[in-house]
Design an enzyme around this catalytic site. Structure first.
Site, PDB file in Angstrom:
ATOM      1  N   ARG A   1     -66.683 -65.249  68.805  1.00 56.49           N
ATOM      2  CA  ARG A   1     -66.370 -66.667  68.955  1.00 56.49           C
ATOM      3  C   ARG A   1     -67.293 -67.486  68.041  1.00 56.49           C
ATOM      4  O   ARG A   1     -68.214 -66.950  67.445  1.00 56.49           O
ATOM      5  CB  ARG A   1     -66.499 -67.089  70.426  1.00 56.49           C
ATOM      6  CG  ARG A   1     -67.781 -66.552  71.061  1.00 56.49           C
ATOM      7  CD  ARG A   1     -68.432 -67.503  71.960  1.00 56.49           C
ATOM      8  NE  ARG A   1     -68.786 -68.733  71.332  1.00 56.49           N
ATOM      9  CZ  ARG A   1     -69.854 -68.892  70.530  1.00 56.49           C
ATOM     10  NH1 ARG A   1     -70.660 -67.879  70.240  1.00 56.49           N
ATOM     11  NH2 ARG A   1     -70.121 -70.060  70.001  1.00 56.49           N
ATOM     12  N   GLY A   2     -67.004 -68.796  67.980  1.00 57.99           N
ATOM     13  CA  GLY A   2     -67.720 -69.645  67.026  1.00 57.99           C
ATOM     14  C   GLY A   2     -66.881 -69.729  65.764  1.00 57.99           C
ATOM     15  O   GLY A   2     -66.429 -68.696  65.243  1.00 57.99           O
ATOM     16  N   ALA A   3     -66.666 -70.956  65.282  1.00 62.23           N
ATOM     17  CA  ALA A   3     -65.671 -71.170  64.231  1.00 62.23           C
ATOM     18  C   ALA A   3     -65.851 -70.273  62.990  1.00 62.23           C
ATOM     19  O   ALA A   3     -64.909 -69.558  62.604  1.00 62.23           O
ATOM     20  CB  ALA A   3     -65.657 -72.651  63.845  1.00 62.23           C
TER      21      ALA A   3
ATOM     22  N   ARG B   1     -56.520 -68.499  68.172  1.00 61.39           N
ATOM     23  CA  ARG B   1     -57.204 -69.700  68.679  1.00 61.39           C
ATOM     24  C   ARG B   1     -56.840 -70.871  67.761  1.00 61.39           C
ATOM     25  O   ARG B   1     -57.000 -70.777  66.547  1.00 61.39           O
ATOM     26  CB  ARG B   1     -58.730 -69.495  68.739  1.00 61.39           C
ATOM     27  CG  ARG B   1     -59.117 -68.363  69.695  1.00 61.39           C
ATOM     28  CD  ARG B   1     -60.585 -68.420  70.043  1.00 61.39           C
ATOM     29  NE  ARG B   1     -60.909 -69.529  70.909  1.00 61.39           N
ATOM     30  CZ  ARG B   1     -62.161 -69.917  71.184  1.00 61.39           C
ATOM     31  NH1 ARG B   1     -63.174 -69.294  70.635  1.00 61.39           N
ATOM     32  NH2 ARG B   1     -62.383 -70.934  71.997  1.00 61.39           N
TER      33      ARG B   1
ATOM     34  N   GLN C   1     -71.826 -70.702  76.859  1.00 61.63           N
ATOM     35  CA  GLN C   1     -72.333 -70.216  75.566  1.00 61.63           C
ATOM     36  C   GLN C   1     -73.767 -70.691  75.324  1.00 61.63           C
ATOM     37  O   GLN C   1     -74.553 -70.027  74.653  1.00 61.63           O
ATOM     38  CB  GLN C   1     -71.436 -70.717  74.409  1.00 61.63           C
ATOM     39  CG  GLN C   1     -70.050 -70.098  74.375  1.00 61.63           C
ATOM     40  CD  GLN C   1     -69.040 -70.963  75.105  1.00 61.63           C
ATOM     41  OE1 GLN C   1     -69.377 -71.685  76.045  1.00 61.63           O
ATOM     42  NE2 GLN C   1     -67.784 -70.876  74.698  1.00 61.63           N
TER      43      GLN C   1
ATOM     44  N   ASP D   1     -65.814 -77.260  65.177  1.00 63.41           N
ATOM     45  CA  ASP D   1     -64.696 -76.339  64.988  1.00 63.41           C
ATOM     46  C   ASP D   1     -63.677 -76.869  63.989  1.00 63.41           C
ATOM     47  O   ASP D   1     -62.927 -76.104  63.393  1.00 63.41           O
ATOM     48  CB  ASP D   1     -64.021 -76.037  66.324  1.00 63.41           C
ATOM     49  CG  ASP D   1     -64.889 -75.093  67.133  1.00 63.41           C
ATOM     50  OD1 ASP D   1     -65.878 -75.558  67.719  1.00 63.41           O
ATOM     51  OD2 ASP D   1     -64.609 -73.878  67.117  1.00 63.41           O
TER      52      ASP D   1
ATOM     53  N   ASN E   1     -65.341 -80.191  68.695  1.00 68.19           N
ATOM     54  CA  ASN E   1     -66.353 -79.173  69.013  1.00 68.19           C
ATOM     55  C   ASN E   1     -66.238 -78.860  70.503  1.00 68.19           C
ATOM     56  O   ASN E   1     -65.404 -79.440  71.223  1.00 68.19           O
ATOM     57  CB  ASN E   1     -67.752 -79.670  68.642  1.00 68.19           C
ATOM     58  CG  ASN E   1     -68.794 -78.566  68.714  1.00 68.19           C
ATOM     59  OD1 ASN E   1     -68.591 -77.469  68.170  1.00 68.19           O
ATOM     60  ND2 ASN E   1     -69.894 -78.798  69.402  1.00 68.19           N
ATOM     61  N   LYS E   2     -67.057 -77.962  70.968  1.00 70.24           N
ATOM     62  CA  LYS E   2     -67.014 -77.494  72.368  1.00 70.24           C
ATOM     63  C   LYS E   2     -66.892 -78.664  73.348  1.00 70.24           C
ATOM     64  O   LYS E   2     -67.552 -79.686  73.182  1.00 70.24           O
ATOM     65  CB  LYS E   2     -68.273 -76.673  72.636  1.00 70.24           C
ATOM     66  CG  LYS E   2     -68.431 -76.122  74.034  1.00 70.24           C
ATOM     67  CD  LYS E   2     -67.223 -75.349  74.527  1.00 70.24           C
ATOM     68  CE  LYS E   2     -66.805 -74.215  73.615  1.00 70.24           C
ATOM     69  NZ  LYS E   2     -65.424 -73.727  73.901  1.00 70.24           N
TER      70      LYS E   2
END
Ligand code: MRU
Length: 366
Positions: A41-43, A87, A194, A235, A245-246
């Site tokens: 995960r993570g862009a 995603r 996270q 992201d 973003n998150k």
């Protein structure tokens, strides 16, 4: 993340920090599943994994068959389509898949084996470039911090989320390496934690002084303690500077504005999406409600409770004090600067300072 012997090896991030489990992906479907289930995960990391996934999606033995190139193109399209559905918010995914497709469309006459070699070379290049971008983001962002600063961050933006030192995390790691004595306040980032699980773990790996807080404690801390800046990852950055973003990032940006704290977004140019005019057009991923009602299998809400689980939110550009890229810090207004940066990216220095390179290794494999 590592490509070894035709296999993509990833650290299963769902198990961290309790266990370090290496997942070996041999098929494109395994990579797609690893991305969907947040093992990777993570862009930027999603884009890198997807690029290697495309390589796994095409089979070299096709080269011996008649019409192998037709089957190859079909497999390539299917792999890109499958990975592209994993995603929706992180634009690095589409950016990396577009690059992989261009490897073949730019050399239509190449044989199947040659195409596959080129695909692997491109995936490796995407991976290596991200490493360099992270180091440059770290250097640009660290210049914003002074010794003794306390900074707040959200979600996870380190080596686990990228191909190198991280984005916002690279800023912290670089400032720490410069002995600026910074202190990081990490928000837990519900519902998948996270921040608590991954960022706190990475901060410990680097020996960066840090404190974990519940997401809901951010406002109170900003009111009671001097916070020099909030620095988060992204992201997708739309053409006008609005940033996804998150989930929870938008709230932090509002709080930062209310407390007159600068709010920075740190991201590589691969996260800038000029095809998306503003935040309103960014697709926001909805994840399973069970992540909210039964986190890690533990029921915390009544069985039939209705829950919403948007994984990201959009911070309007007006709340963003600056965008830290590998080419320096952009200040508002953003639209023209983002356009120029994407149209004509300056040359990125090929060298990583040796110390950062070592730190980056630690971040990736712990
Ligand atoms: O759902 P996730 O964990 O993939 O979300 C990650 C984030 O929101 C990060 O902040 C973002 O990708 C930046 S990563 C360098």
């Amino acid at each position: 993340m590592r490509w070894r012997g035709g296999v993509l090896e990833v650290v299963d991030q769902r198990r961290l920090p309790a266990r370090r489990v290496i997942r070996r992906c041999r098929r494109v479907e395994e990579v797609a599943e690893a991305i969907e289930t947040l093992q990777v995960r993570g862009a930027p990391a999603i884009g890198i994994a997807a690029a290697y996934g495309v390589v796994l999606g095409v089979r070299p033995e096709l080269g011996r068959r008649m019409h192998g190139h037709v089957a190859f193109r079909r497999q390539l399209d299917a792999a890109i389509a499958r990975l592209g559905r994993t995603r929706p918010t992180a634009v690095n995914l589409r950016w990396a898949l577009d690059r992989m497709r261009r490897v073949v469309t730019a050399h239509p006459g190449g044989g199947v084996r040659r195409w596959r070699q080129r695909l692997l070379a491109e995936a490796r290049a995407i991976h290596a470039e991200d490493r360099r971008r992270c180091a440059a983001i770290g250097a640009a962002g660290a210049a914003l911090l002074t010794s003794g600063d306390t900074v707040m961050t959200h979600c996870n933006t380190g080596g686990l989320a990228t191909g190198g030192l991280g984005t916002a995390f690279a800023v912290f790691a670089t400032a720490h390496a410069q002995r600026k004595h910074i202190h990081v306040i990490a928000c837990e980032a519900r519902p998948v934690w996270q921040g608590a699980r991954l960022t706190m773990w990475e901060l410990q790996q680097y020996g960066i002084p840090a404190t974990l807080i519940c997401d809901t404690a951010a406002a109170s801390l900003m009111a009671r303690r001097p916070i020099a800046a909030v620095i988060v990852g992204a992201d997708r950055i739309a053409a006008n500077g609005d940033t996804a973003n998150k989930i929870g990032t938008y709230g932090l940006a509002l709080l930062a504005r209310a407390h007159r704290i600068p709010f920075y977004v740190a991201a590589p140019t691969s996260t800038i999406d000029l095809a998306t005019p503003s935040g309103a057009a960014i697709p926001i991923e909805e994840r399973p409600p069970a992540e909210v009602t039964r986190p890690y299998g533990l029921p915390i809400a009544p069985r039939s409770a209705h829950a919403l689980n948007p994984a990201f939110d959009v911070t309007p550009r007006a709340l963003i004090s600056g965008i830290i890229t590998e080419h320096g810090v952009l200040k508002p207004p953003y639209a023209e600067k983002l356009r120029r940066l994407k149209a004509n990216p300056p040359h990125l220095a090929p060298l990583l300072p040796p110390r950062e390179e070592r730190l980056s290794e630690v971040g990736v494999v712990g």
